[in-house]
Write a protein that holds these residues in place. Structure first.
Motif, PDB file in Angstrom:
ATOM      1  N   PRO A  13       0.965  -1.024  -0.242  1.00  0.00           N
ATOM      2  CA  PRO A  13      -0.626  -0.069   0.180  1.00  0.00           C
ATOM      3  C   PRO A  13       0.853   1.420  -0.152  1.00  0.00           C
ATOM      4  O   PRO A  13       2.510   1.466  -0.017  1.00  0.00           O
ATOM      5  N   MET A  14       0.475   2.129  -1.139  1.00  0.00           N
ATOM      6  CA  MET A  14       1.032   3.195  -0.370  1.00  0.00           C
ATOM      7  C   MET A  14      -0.005   5.098  -0.865  1.00  0.00           C
ATOM      8  O   MET A  14      -0.701   4.651  -0.795  1.00  0.00           O
ATOM      9  N   ILE A  15       0.482   5.940   0.001  1.00  0.00           N
ATOM     10  CA  ILE A  15      -0.443   6.779  -0.047  1.00  0.00           C
ATOM     11  C   ILE A  15       0.644   7.951  -0.071  1.00  0.00           C
ATOM     12  O   ILE A  15       1.668   8.264   0.684  1.00  0.00           O
ATOM     13  N   ARG A  16       0.264   9.259  -1.153  1.00  0.00           N
ATOM     14  CA  ARG A  16       0.803  10.678  -0.965  1.00  0.00           C
ATOM     15  C   ARG A  16       0.542  11.257   0.217  1.00  0.00           C
ATOM     16  O   ARG A  16      -0.623  11.346   1.144  1.00  0.00           O
ATOM     17  N   PRO A  17       1.678  12.535   0.526  1.00  0.00           N
ATOM     18  CA  PRO A  17       1.838  12.548   2.048  1.00  0.00           C
ATOM     19  C   PRO A  17       0.126  13.934   1.796  1.00  0.00           C
ATOM     20  O   PRO A  17       0.144  14.123   2.819  1.00  0.00           O
ATOM     21  N   GLU A  18       0.329  14.289   0.912  1.00  0.00           N
ATOM     22  CA  GLU A  18      -0.649  15.400   0.970  1.00  0.00           C
ATOM     23  C   GLU A  18      -1.925  15.167   1.003  1.00  0.00           C
ATOM     24  O   GLU A  18      -2.811  15.744   1.558  1.00  0.00           O
ATOM     25  N   ARG A  19      -1.742  13.357   1.243  1.00  0.00           N
ATOM     26  CA  ARG A  19      -3.474  13.031   0.996  1.00  0.00           C
ATOM     27  C   ARG A  19      -3.892  12.668   2.650  1.00  0.00           C
ATOM     28  O   ARG A  19      -5.208  12.663   2.625  1.00  0.00           O
ATOM     29  N   ILE A  20      -2.855  12.906   3.691  1.00  0.00           N
ATOM     30  CA  ILE A  20      -3.260  12.789   4.797  1.00  0.00           C
ATOM     31  C   ILE A  20      -3.601  14.211   6.026  1.00  0.00           C
ATOM     32  O   ILE A  20      -2.703  14.608   5.624  1.00  0.00           O
ATOM     33  N   CYS A  21      -4.241  14.074   6.691  1.00  0.00           N
ATOM     34  CA  CYS A  21      -4.611  15.219   6.950  1.00  0.00           C
ATOM     35  C   CYS A  21      -4.379  14.865   8.901  1.00  0.00           C
ATOM     36  O   CYS A  21      -3.932  14.059   9.185  1.00  0.00           O
ATOM     37  N   ILE A  22      -3.419  16.144   8.932  1.00  0.00           N
ATOM     38  CA  ILE A  22      -2.927  16.089  10.857  1.00  0.00           C
ATOM     39  C   ILE A  22      -4.110  17.019  11.342  1.00  0.00           C
ATOM     40  O   ILE A  22      -3.895  18.264  10.577  1.00  0.00           O
ATOM     41  N   THR A  23      -4.669  16.385  12.142  1.00  0.00           N
ATOM     42  CA  THR A  23      -4.946  16.858  13.572  1.00  0.00           C
ATOM     43  C   THR A  23      -4.552  16.514  14.919  1.00  0.00           C
ATOM     44  O   THR A  23      -3.372  16.392  15.301  1.00  0.00           O
ATOM     45  N   SER A  24      -4.819  17.124  15.765  1.00  0.00           N
ATOM     46  CA  SER A  24      -4.738  17.413  17.115  1.00  0.00           C
ATOM     47  C   SER A  24      -5.180  16.014  17.402  1.00  0.00           C
ATOM     48  O   SER A  24      -6.732  14.742  17.106  1.00  0.00           O
ATOM     49  N   ALA A  25      -4.642  15.159  18.706  1.00  0.00           N
ATOM     50  CA  ALA A  25      -4.651  13.838  18.446  1.00  0.00           C
ATOM     51  C   ALA A  25      -6.410  13.438  19.466  1.00  0.00           C
ATOM     52  O   ALA A  25      -6.769  12.451  19.053  1.00  0.00           O
TER      53      ALA A  25
END
Length: 364
Positions: free
Chosen positions: A281-293
């Motif tokens: 599996p692969m996912i592009r970095p810009e497809r990942i959302c980062i938020t508070s835990a």
């Protein structure tokens, strides 16, 4: 007699050319090129459509430049054939091929003015002085260099020299334009400007164009199709969008930009696509959302979420890039900077989530 510079073609005409039954203007048929014991190009088969902009992309030693030199006639294949317009040119030297070439070094005559650099190829073809003047004036206007025609190359900027080189390649209206790392000598801002110039000229002239570069951004910006090469072979050929979003192999995924290859992750991968044997599996970095835990997950039915810890953050103007540890895995996240946006620092707990439809599976 050399025909006049062609009128700009419309988008409809370009589309018709690409869809026509005789669209394959250039064909490599099982071409192999050896240098001693080294195989530079191995059993290459490739069709290039009439009017398209095709880029050969790959790292040093991938065979892309050798392929261009074979097409230009500066080298001959050891095996296989090269067809242009259905006719074999494998044994035809460069000076007998009707093509325009822009070299990495531009190869302008240093002692001649811009005008004389452009007139020279027309003189070699026997064009009369009045027609040469008309042709040169026309192309100078198109590349925005009319006021620089009396200068020599040393009095021009890198971008201006590049435009002269392009004008000289186009002035005799060749059916084929070859570009060898055309923007590698320019700084970033000028390179981006010239990408726009080249794309505009290609759309205007409609000439079949083959470009060699190692710059992924340049290939994505300019091309109708991209050929990714590796060790003398074609790894994948497709449109820029498909190559980036649906890479076939791990090599293409990594070469076309950053990729999170989720090999043996510490969490179960959820995806809409079914994984095939021999893929990861692969996912592009810009497809990942980062938020508070502690933030709640939205659209749980469509997203996958994991928690982790920020390793570091790199600020790059319009982007922030995070490295986040998730168990034994490290994921790269890219997000566009916006006002009021929270910046996560090293050691901070975060949640990462992505759409399951954004997960791709690439061959190892």
């Amino acid at each position: 007699m050399i025909p006049p510079i062609r009128s700009p073609i419309s988008l409809e005409e370009k589309a018709a050319l690409e869809k026509s039954s005789d669209a394959a203007q250039i064909e490599f048929c099982n071409v192999t090129k050896m240098y001693g014991q080294v195989t530079a190009v191995r059993d290459l088969s490739l069709a290039i459509r009439r009017g398209e902009f095709l880029t050969m992309l790959g790292p040093s030693g991938s065979g892309k430049t050798t392929t261009l030199m074979l097409l230009a006639g500066f080298d001959m294949p050891d095996h296989g054939d090269i067809l242009i317009g259905g006719k074999s040119v494998a044994a035809v030297p460069s000076y007998h091929r009707d093509q325009g070439i822009v070299f990495q070094s531009y190869a302008l005559f240093p002692h001649l003015t811009v005008r004389r650099n452009l007139e020279f190829p027309l003189e070699m073809r026997g064009m009369k002085a009045a027609e040469r003047t008309k042709r040169v004036n026309s192309i100078l206007e198109r590349v925005h260099l009319r006021e620089f025609d009396t200068r020599v190359p040393s009095q021009l900027s890198g971008g201006q020299q590049q435009r002269v080189a392009l004008a000289r390649a186009l002035i005799a209206d060749p059916p084929l334009l070859l570009l060898d790392e055309p923007l590698s000598a320019l700084d970033r801002n000028l390179r981006e400007q010239m990408q726009g110039e080249i794309k505009s000229l290609h759309q205007e002239f409609g000439i079949t164009t083959v470009c060699v570069t190692h710059d992924q951004e340049e290939a994505l910006t300019l091309s109708d199709r991209i050929v990714v090469m590796r060790e003398g072979r074609v790894e994948q050929t497709d449109t820029p969008e498909t190559l980036y979003d649906w890479p076939a192999t791990r090599f293409v995924a990594n070469f076309m930009g950053e990729a999170n290859i989720l090999e043996n992750p510490c969490f179960r991968i959820e995806a809409d696509e079914r994984q095939s044997p021999g893929t990861v599996p692969m996912i592009r970095p810009e497809r990942i959302c980062i938020t508070s835990a502690d933030k709640k997950v939205a659209d749980k039915d469509y997203r996958q979420s994991v928690t982790g810890t920020v390793i570091n953050m790199i600020y790059a103007g319009p982007l922030r890039k995070y490295k986040v540890s998730v168990g034994s895995s490290v994921l790269v996240v890219r997000e566009h900077v916006s006002s009021g946006q929270h910046t996560f620092r090293a050691g901070e707990a975060v949640r990462l989530d992505w759409l399951r439809s954004d997960v791709r599976f690439v061959a190892t």
